[in-house]
Write an enzyme that holds these catalytic residues in place. Structure first.
Site, mmCIF file in Angstrom:
data_model
loop_
_atom_site.group_PDB
_atom_site.id
_atom_site.type_symbol
_atom_site.label_atom_id
_atom_site.label_comp_id
_atom_site.label_asym_id
_atom_site.label_seq_id
_atom_site.Cartn_x
_atom_site.Cartn_y
_atom_site.Cartn_z
ATOM 1 N N HIS A 89 0.819 -1.217 0.000
ATOM 2 C CA HIS A 89 0.000 0.000 0.000
ATOM 3 C C HIS A 89 0.857 1.274 0.000
ATOM 4 O O HIS A 89 1.761 1.412 0.847
ATOM 5 C CB HIS A 89 -0.919 0.018 1.226
ATOM 6 N N HIS A 146 -10.619 1.868 -6.192
ATOM 7 C CA HIS A 146 -9.751 2.425 -7.230
ATOM 8 C C HIS A 146 -8.989 1.251 -7.851
ATOM 9 O O HIS A 146 -9.040 0.142 -7.317
ATOM 10 C CB HIS A 146 -8.766 3.458 -6.655
HETATM 11 ZN ZN LIG Z 1 -3.752 0.679 -1.123
#
Ligand SMILES: [Zn+2]
Length: 295
Positions: A89, A146
């Site tokens: 991330h 997303h």
């Molecule tokens: Zn992420």
């Protein structure tokens, strides 16, 4: 010298006797790859929760680490002997190394290569697990949806709209490794089952517009441990995720400038105002083009 040689022969004889009786070299356990995102971690609802400097970022880093530990412990319950955790991330420096279960090794930061969220995967792994994942771009009632970046409206490979889990599973599939478990919000769990079939999932929250209704983090962790173990105990029932070559990739940009820039990549075809397409003969060539298309 002679005495030493006698000792060596005795040790060798004992070792061979043990080998013959099947007492040496315990069977190799499963080798498990865990890719961890943050938007799908229990309790996360806002970009502040998953961004360095956000008021509650520290809390959610810890919960991200604890959810990862639940998967590590589930893998150990099912007999895993080697576990690699890929922090996948944003900065790729979110999981707290000192709180991570010591049974796992941790891969941090980006290499800027095409493997991206799957850096570290290879043919020697038996299974892939996705923790804290989120739905693809343009999905309604999905928490922080997303696809790789908020600048994209859609990523379509061979006609299939793919979330990050699908793109990452395609890379794992190229190495012959199946996805067996995913945790995140309801929307990504539905998308994962649609793509990969009967994998184990844990729905930690459900998007209601831009809000969420979630289960307690401790409950999410307990279920993650149980279902990770359950998935790995039926490892033979999963197949690697594959699509047929040649591969076509369509990338749709929210901003027309994105499509204009990507259209200059050799081989790119401008489809419309927002969309550029690419073709490649191998999954890894496709992923190299995808990486370029996001620059
Ligand atoms: Zn992420």
């Amino acid at each position: 010298m002679k005495k030493k040689l006698g000792f060596v022969i005795t040790v060798l004889t004992l070792a061979l006797a043990g080998f013959a009786a099947g007492q040496t070299a315990p069977a190799k356990g499963l080798k498990v790859f865990i890719s961890v995102d943050m938007e799908g971690v229990s309790g996360v609802i806002h970009w502040d929760d998953v961004s360095v400097g956000g008021a509650d970022y520290g809390l959610f880093r810890r919960l991200m680490t604890e959810e990862t530990n639940a998967a590590v412990q589930g893998a150990l319950d099912a007999g895993a002997s080697e576990i690699l955790v890929r922090d996948a991330h944003d900065t790729a420096r979110n999981i707290l190394p000192d709180l991570l279960d010591p049974a796992a090794r941790l891969l941090r930061d980006w290499t800027y290569g095409p493997l991206s969220m799957m850096e570290g995967i290879d043919r020697t792994f038996d299974a892939v697990i996705f923790i804290g994942y989120h739905a693809r771009a343009s999905t309604p009632n999905a928490v922080l949806k997303h696809t790789m970046t908020t600048r994209l409206l859609d990523v379509i490979i061979n006609g299939k709209k793919l979330p990050e889990a699908g793109i990452n599973a395609l890379m794992a599939g190229d190495f012959g490794v199946p996805v067996v478990f995913l945790s995140g919000d309801k929307a990504i769990c539905d998308q994962a089952r649609e793509l990969f079939g009967d994998i184990e999932t844990v729905v930690v929250k459900e998007g209601i517009g831009t809000a969420e209704l979630g289960i307690h983090p401790k409950t999410a962790q307990k279920m993650t441990r149980e279902k990770t173990a359950a998935a790995l105990r039926r490892i033979k029932s999963f197949k690697p995720f594959k699509l047929n070559p040649p591969y076509t990739l369509e990338v749709s940009y929210a901003d027309e400038a994105g499509a204009q820039k990507a259209s200059w990549i050799p081989g790119a075809v401008r489809k419309d105002e927002h969309t550029v397409s690419f073709t490649a003969g191998t999954v890894m060539d496709l992923m190299k083009l995808f990486r370029l298309s996001k620059m």
